[in-house]
Design a protein around this motif. Structure first.
Motif, short mmCIF file in Angstrom:
data_model
loop_
_atom_site.label_atom_id
_atom_site.label_comp_id
_atom_site.label_asym_id
_atom_site.label_seq_id
_atom_site.Cartn_x
_atom_site.Cartn_y
_atom_site.Cartn_z
N LEU A 1 6.26 -7.49 1.80
CA LEU A 1 7.33 -6.92 1.39
C LEU A 1 7.39 -6.48 -0.11
O LEU A 1 8.43 -5.40 -0.44
N VAL A 2 6.81 -7.14 -0.95
CA VAL A 2 6.78 -6.42 -2.47
C VAL A 2 5.77 -5.19 -2.48
O VAL A 2 5.81 -4.90 -3.72
N VAL A 3 5.03 -4.87 -1.56
CA VAL A 3 4.05 -3.81 -1.59
C VAL A 3 4.91 -2.55 -1.65
O VAL A 3 5.38 -2.28 -0.70
N PRO A 4 4.69 -1.84 -2.91
CA PRO A 4 5.35 -0.56 -2.76
C PRO A 4 4.80 0.64 -1.95
O PRO A 4 3.44 0.47 -1.72
N VAL A 5 5.55 1.52 -1.43
CA VAL A 5 5.00 2.61 -0.53
C VAL A 5 4.01 3.27 -1.38
O VAL A 5 2.87 3.87 -0.86
N GLN A 6 4.25 3.53 -2.58
CA GLN A 6 3.43 4.44 -3.47
C GLN A 6 2.03 4.19 -3.72
O GLN A 6 0.88 4.81 -3.76
N VAL A 7 1.96 2.78 -3.40
CA VAL A 7 0.57 2.18 -3.80
C VAL A 7 -0.53 2.72 -2.55
O VAL A 7 -1.71 2.73 -2.68
N ALA A 8 0.21 2.98 -1.26
CA ALA A 8 -0.81 2.88 -0.21
C ALA A 8 -0.92 4.53 0.12
O ALA A 8 -1.57 4.80 1.12
N LEU A 9 -0.25 5.35 -0.49
CA LEU A 9 -0.20 6.71 -0.09
C LEU A 9 -1.83 7.32 -0.08
O LEU A 9 -1.99 7.99 0.63
N ILE A 10 -2.37 7.17 -1.20
CA ILE A 10 -3.95 7.69 -1.31
C ILE A 10 -4.67 7.20 -0.36
O ILE A 10 -5.63 7.81 0.52
N ALA B 1 -3.72 8.10 3.32
CA ALA B 1 -3.89 9.60 3.20
C ALA B 1 -5.45 9.96 3.67
O ALA B 1 -5.94 10.53 4.74
N LYS B 2 -6.45 9.06 3.10
CA LYS B 2 -7.74 9.26 3.34
C LYS B 2 -8.03 8.75 4.79
O LYS B 2 -8.97 9.28 5.50
N LEU B 3 -7.40 7.45 5.00
CA LEU B 3 -7.58 6.97 6.44
C LEU B 3 -7.38 8.02 7.28
O LEU B 3 -8.01 8.09 8.56
N PHE B 4 -5.77 8.42 7.37
CA PHE B 4 -5.40 9.32 8.54
C PHE B 4 -6.31 10.45 8.34
O PHE B 4 -6.38 11.05 9.69
N ASN B 5 -6.92 11.13 7.24
CA ASN B 5 -7.77 12.29 7.20
C ASN B 5 -8.90 12.10 8.14
O ASN B 5 -9.57 12.82 8.97
N ALA B 6 -9.43 10.64 7.91
CA ALA B 6 -10.58 10.46 8.46
C ALA B 6 -10.69 10.53 10.41
O ALA B 6 -11.18 10.59 10.95
N LEU B 7 -9.10 9.76 10.50
CA LEU B 7 -8.84 9.53 11.81
C LEU B 7 -8.50 10.85 12.63
O LEU B 7 -8.17 10.98 13.96
#
Length: 293
Positions: free
Chosen positions: A133-142, A145-151
């Motif tokens: 719950l404390v993990v901000p969205v901004q931390v996961a953006l990059i 994005a790399k994972l979605f690009n690979a998929l």
């Protein structure tokens, strides 16, 4: 007045005494005034959407009270003929509805498992979910994005749905687990004695009793996804953006079409408001029940 009453009043703090004296009609008038003040921007946006762009540029929205002839539905007619805005509303619905349904479905299953099923490391896994719950969205953006690009799902509607679903699940599991844990154990045991399996127990007993919490979760998720702009800017298809990005693009490209922007902004705001007011009773009871366990 007895000595005990006097002692009790003497121990009460000044804010408590002020609140007790203002807890009647004066407080109600104050709350009504605050509510009207909160609604003022919404009313202003509605009236602006019903005015011609020339009137919007020359005077404020409050002028309609002295010049009601300014009101017109031409801006909404232009909006409905604006392919970009109408397509963006459809894209927003295609993102919001699946992201809300998936979060409710997966969150309810996980919440029931954490509340009533025994499996190794259950408490540790739940602590991990709460920690997310404390993990901000901004931390996961990059990384995402790399994972979605690979998929191959970067800049696509399924990618946006998956992102919102993933980041909505920790709160969903936390809320629904706490709510389901308050269901009397005797009720579940009685259903098991009647021959109900876990799936039937979940669908016939737990889900109906969890209606208020599910409704509150649905409102939270729906409002977050519908009004999101950050995730849409990064992961959505630039050719078919959601309404928040489409309105931002309209401002950048066509700065003089304020009539379309006002009507589009009001239309995009009406949908989440309607959802909230439709489920407001379940929302309040669900949040209160899920927050005290």
């Amino acid at each position: 007045m007895t000595t005990l009453d006097t002692a009790v009043r003497a121990k009460r703090s000044l804010p408590a005494r002020v609140a007790a004296r203002l807890g009647g009609g004066a407080m109600r008038v104050f709350l009504v005034a605050v509510g009207l003040l909160w609604l003022t921007p919404t009313v202003g946006l509605l009236l602006s959407s019903l005015r011609d762009k020339t009137d919007i540029a020359s005077s404020g929205w409050w002028k309609v009270f002295s010049h009601p002839a300014q009101l017109t539905t031409e801006s909404y007619s232009n909006l409905f003929h604006n392919d970009t805005v109408m397509r963006s509303l459809l894209t927003t619905a295609l993102i919001t509805v699946p992201a809300t349904v998936l979060v409710i479905l997966i969150g309810a299953l996980a919440g029931y498992a954490f509340a009533w099923l025994d499996f190794p490391g259950r408490d540790w896994w739940f602590m991990l979910v709460v920690g997310l719950l404390v993990v901000p969205v901004q931390v996961a953006l990059i990384p995402v994005a790399k994972l979605f690009n690979a998929l191959g799902i970067f800049e696509s509607t399924p990618g946006v749905v998956l992102f919102h679903t993933a980041f909505g699940l920790p709160f969903a599991v936390f809320l629904l687990r706490n709510f389901f844990a308050e269901i009397p154990r005797e009720l579940l045991e009685a259903a098991r004695l009647d021959g109900a399996g876990e799936l039937r127990l979940f669908t016939r007993v737990v889900l109906p009793l969890g209606g208020p919490a599910i409704a509150s979760l649905g409102i939270f998720q729906f409002l977050w996804v519908w009004n999101d702009m950050l995730i849409a800017l990064i992961f959505a298809d630039s050719g078919h953006p959601p309404i928040t990005v489409a309105l931002q693009q309209q401002v950048r490209q066509f700065g003089d079409n304020v009539d379309v922007l006002a009507s589009g902004a009001f239309l995009s705001m009406v949908v989440p408001l309607a959802v909230f007011f439709a489920f407001q009773r379940q929302f309040v009871s669900g949040v209160m029940a899920g927050a005290v366990k």
